[in-house]
Design an enzyme around this catalytic site. Structure first.
Site, PDB file in Angstrom:
ATOM      1  N   ARG A 127      -6.329  16.586 -14.864  1.00  0.00           N
ATOM      2  CA  ARG A 127      -6.890  17.302 -16.001  1.00  0.00           C
ATOM      3  C   ARG A 127      -8.296  16.789 -16.349  1.00  0.00           C
ATOM      4  O   ARG A 127      -8.553  15.585 -16.333  1.00  0.00           O
ATOM      5  CB  ARG A 127      -5.957  17.125 -17.208  1.00  0.00           C
ATOM      6  CG  ARG A 127      -6.278  18.027 -18.346  1.00  0.00           C
ATOM      7  CD  ARG A 127      -5.067  18.413 -19.105  1.00  0.00           C
ATOM      8  NE  ARG A 127      -4.614  17.339 -19.990  1.00  0.00           N
ATOM      9  CZ  ARG A 127      -3.650  17.519 -20.885  1.00  0.00           C
ATOM     10  NH1 ARG A 127      -3.035  18.680 -20.993  1.00  0.00           N
ATOM     11  NH2 ARG A 127      -3.272  16.528 -21.641  1.00  0.00           N
ATOM     12  N   ARG A 171       2.923   8.046 -22.491  1.00  0.00           N
ATOM     13  CA  ARG A 171       3.145   9.323 -23.181  1.00  0.00           C
ATOM     14  C   ARG A 171       4.459   9.952 -22.742  1.00  0.00           C
ATOM     15  O   ARG A 171       5.186  10.514 -23.551  1.00  0.00           O
ATOM     16  CB  ARG A 171       1.975  10.281 -22.913  1.00  0.00           C
ATOM     17  CG  ARG A 171       0.703   9.841 -23.609  1.00  0.00           C
ATOM     18  CD  ARG A 171      -0.494  10.590 -23.102  1.00  0.00           C
ATOM     19  NE  ARG A 171      -0.486  11.992 -23.480  1.00  0.00           N
ATOM     20  CZ  ARG A 171      -1.154  12.936 -22.825  1.00  0.00           C
ATOM     21  NH1 ARG A 171      -1.847  12.640 -21.747  1.00  0.00           N
ATOM     22  NH2 ARG A 171      -1.103  14.169 -23.241  1.00  0.00           N
TER      23      ARG A 171
HETATM   24  P1  AMP Z   1      -1.288  16.058 -27.373  1.00  0.00           P
HETATM   25  O1  AMP Z   1      -2.659  16.579 -27.171  1.00  0.00           O
HETATM   26  O2  AMP Z   1      -0.383  17.011 -28.065  1.00  0.00           O
HETATM   27  O3  AMP Z   1      -0.678  15.527 -26.083  1.00  0.00           O
HETATM   28  O4  AMP Z   1      -1.412  14.809 -28.360  1.00  0.00           O
HETATM   29  C1  AMP Z   1      -2.250  13.707 -28.058  1.00  0.00           C
HETATM   30  C2  AMP Z   1      -1.818  12.500 -28.856  1.00  0.00           C
HETATM   31  O5  AMP Z   1      -1.908  12.777 -30.270  1.00  0.00           O
HETATM   32  C3  AMP Z   1      -0.376  12.054 -28.653  1.00  0.00           C
HETATM   33  O6  AMP Z   1      -0.223  11.243 -27.505  1.00  0.00           O
HETATM   34  C4  AMP Z   1      -0.125  11.284 -29.955  1.00  0.00           C
HETATM   35  O7  AMP Z   1      -0.762  10.028 -29.947  1.00  0.00           O
HETATM   36  C5  AMP Z   1      -0.843  12.146 -30.984  1.00  0.00           C
HETATM   37  N1  AMP Z   1       0.051  13.215 -31.513  1.00  0.00           N
HETATM   38  C6  AMP Z   1      -0.083  14.556 -31.353  1.00  0.00           C
HETATM   39  N2  AMP Z   1       0.890  15.229 -31.980  1.00  0.00           N
HETATM   40  C7  AMP Z   1       1.685  14.297 -32.553  1.00  0.00           C
HETATM   41  C8  AMP Z   1       2.872  14.353 -33.331  1.00  0.00           C
HETATM   42  N3  AMP Z   1       3.464  15.525 -33.640  1.00  0.00           N
HETATM   43  N4  AMP Z   1       3.409  13.181 -33.749  1.00  0.00           N
HETATM   44  C9  AMP Z   1       2.841  12.006 -33.469  1.00  0.00           C
HETATM   45  N5  AMP Z   1       1.726  11.870 -32.721  1.00  0.00           N
HETATM   46  C10 AMP Z   1       1.134  12.999 -32.277  1.00  0.00           C
END
Ligand code: AMP
Length: 222
Positions: A127, A171
Site C-alpha cells: 500500500r 495491527r
Molecule cells: P485504520 O486506518 O482504520 O486502519 O486505523 C489506523 C489506526 O487508527 C489504527 O491502527 C488505530 O491505532 C487507530 N484507530 C482507528 N479506528 C480506531 C478505533 N475504532 N478504535 C481504536 N483505534 C482506532
C-alpha cells in the site's frame, strides 16, 4: 435510516468499499482512522496524544474514539444514514454505538468483509498513500500511472507509518484480540451480520454484493 458498519481486518478493503458505497448511497463515509490521521496531520492536541499509539499499531482509547464518532454522527449530513469504517473496533465501542443508535431508532447492518490472510498481508505491504490528498494505491493491484507519484496531484507517494511490516503484525494482532469479539457481540444481540467474501474478483464486484445485501435488508424492514 440505516447505520452500515463495515467490519473486517486492516487491509480487507473497508475504505475502498466505503468510498464506492458512499457514491451510490449518498451517505457519508466515516472512518475513525482518517479522522485520527487528520488530527495528527494538523498537530492538534488529540492528534499528538494518539500519535505513539497509532504508530505502534495499537488501538486508541475507547473514550477518545467514542467521543469523536458521537460528535461526527451528530452532524447534519449524517441524518439520513452513514457508513462506518474502522469503528466499532472493540466490544465497548460496539456497546456505546448500539446505545446511541437505539436511542434514535436507527438499525445497524454489519457487513463482514472476509479476505484471505495472505492477501491481506500482500495488500498492506504494497500500500502507498499520497501524503497530500490521502488517495490510496497498491504497487501490485492498483499502481499509480507514474511510478510512486500520485495521479491526482503528482505528490511522491509514501508508505504509511503503520503499514511497515512490524506494525502490520501489531495491527493484525489487535484485530484478532480486540476487534474480532465485536462480531460475536453483534451475533449475540441478533443484529444482522452479512458475510461478504472477497475472492479476488475486484472491488466493484464486492460492492455489488454489498448493495444486494443492503437491498435484502431493506426488504426485511431494516
Ligand atoms: P485504520 O486506518 O482504520 O486502519 O486505523 C489506523 C489506526 O487508527 C489504527 O491502527 C488505530 O491505532 C487507530 N484507530 C482507528 N479506528 C480506531 C478505533 N475504532 N478504535 C481504536 N483505534 C482506532
Amino acid at each position: 435510516m440505516k447505520a452500515i458498519v463495515l467490519f473486517g481486518s486492516p487491509g480487507s478493503g473497508k475504505g475502498t468499499q466505503a468510498k464506492l458505497l458512499r457514491s451510490c448511497l449518498g451517505v457519508p463515509h466515516i472512518s475513525t482512522g482518517d479522522m485520527l490521521r487528520d488530527r495528527l496531520l494538523h498537530g492538534n492536541s488529540l492528534g499528538t496524544a494518539v500519535q505513539a499509539t497509532m504508530q505502534a499499531g495499537s488501538l486508541v482509547a475507547d473514550e477518545v474514539v467514542n467521543r469523536l464518532v458521537r460528535d461526527r454522527l451528530s452532524q447534519p449530513d449524517a441524518a439520513a444514514g452513514f457508513i462506518l469504517d474502522g469503528y466499532p473496533r472493540t466490544r465497548a465501542q460496539a456497546e456505546t454505538l448500539r446505545k446511541w443508535l437505539e436511542g434514535r431508532g436507527i438499525c445497524e447492518l454489519v457487513i463482514h468483509l472476509a479476505v484471505d490472510y495472505n492477501v491481506i498481508i500482500a495488500r498492506l505491504a504494497g500500500r502507498r498513500q499520497c501524503p497530500r490528498c490521502g488517495t490510496l494505491y497498491n504497487v501490485v493491484s492498483q499502481p499509480p500511472k507514474r511510478d510512486e507519484l500520485c495521479d491526482l496531484d503528482g505528490e511522491r507517494l509514501v508508505v504509511r507509518d503503520d503499514d511497515r511490516e512490524s506494525v502490520i503484525r501489531e495491527r493484525l494482532e489487535a484485530y484478532e484480540q480486540q476487534t474480532w469479539p465485536v462480531l460475536e457481540f453483534y451475533r449475540s444481540i441478533g443484529a444482522p451480520v452479512v458475510k461478504v467474501e472477497d475472492t479476488g474478483e475486484g472491488p466493484d464486484a464486492v460492492a455489488r454484493r454489498i448493495c444486494q445485501a443492503l437491498d435484502d435488508s431493506s426488504k426485511n424492514g431494516c
